[in-house]
Design an enzyme around this catalytic site. Sequence first.
Site, PDB file in Angstrom:
ATOM      1  N   HIS A  61      29.853  26.949  37.744  1.00 34.68           N
ATOM      2  CA  HIS A  61      29.989  25.864  36.772  1.00 34.68           C
ATOM      3  C   HIS A  61      30.243  26.430  35.378  1.00 34.68           C
ATOM      4  CE1 HIS A  61      25.708  26.870  36.538  1.00 34.68           C
ATOM      5  NE2 HIS A  61      25.675  26.285  35.344  1.00 34.68           N
ATOM      6  N   HIS A  63      29.450  25.754  31.148  1.00 33.96           N
ATOM      7  CA  HIS A  63      28.702  25.082  30.084  1.00 33.96           C
ATOM      8  C   HIS A  63      29.462  25.252  28.777  1.00 33.96           C
ATOM      9  CE1 HIS A  63      24.726  24.266  31.823  1.00 33.96           C
ATOM     10  NE2 HIS A  63      24.956  25.337  32.575  1.00 33.96           N
ATOM     11  N   TYR A 126      19.180  26.986  26.410  1.00 35.38           N
ATOM     12  CA  TYR A 126      19.489  26.719  27.816  1.00 35.38           C
ATOM     13  C   TYR A 126      20.760  27.450  28.246  1.00 35.38           C
ATOM     14  CZ  TYR A 126      20.692  24.236  32.077  1.00 35.38           C
ATOM     15  OH  TYR A 126      21.025  23.937  33.371  1.00 35.38           O
ATOM     16  N   GLN A 130      21.417  30.449  30.996  1.00 40.48           N
ATOM     17  CA  GLN A 130      22.420  30.440  32.054  1.00 40.48           C
ATOM     18  C   GLN A 130      23.192  31.745  32.073  1.00 40.48           C
ATOM     19  OE1 GLN A 130      22.995  27.875  34.442  1.00 40.48           O
ATOM     20  NE2 GLN A 130      20.976  27.405  33.625  1.00 40.48           N
TER      21      GLN A 130
END
Length: 135
Positions: A61, A63, A126, A130
């Site tokens: 993914h 971000h 955050y 990651q």
Amino acid sequence: MNDTNSLAHTKWNCKYHIVFAPKYRRKVFFGEKRREIGKILRQLCEWKKVNIVEAEVCPDHIHLLLDCKPQFFISDMIKIMKGNLARQLFLSHPELKRELWGGHLWNPSYCAVTVSDRSREQVLAYIEGQKEKSR
């Protein structure tokens, strides 16, 4: 912390935390693909005059913390990013089509959350977390 931007008749502070993933949440973003995605995203955001505050390309993914004008439709930017990333990645890495069982790189959904000054530090922490997980 005052991150207000301005033009002649406008002042704004619009930040969005955006997350989107490849189809089937497959872990396909490693090495050269990961660097290439970062480069393409920087070019797209520069073209659209959107500031990338923070970004991380994880194996399954992506971000982004984006700062953009209030007149900007975030859904349009996500379509532009996903479309351009898919086209350019399929051209330079045709094996991706086989890894994803067909011709679609992205899951059609995404997450876009507005970020205030207070939550900005939480989002940055955050995304940094990651980065550590994806290495």
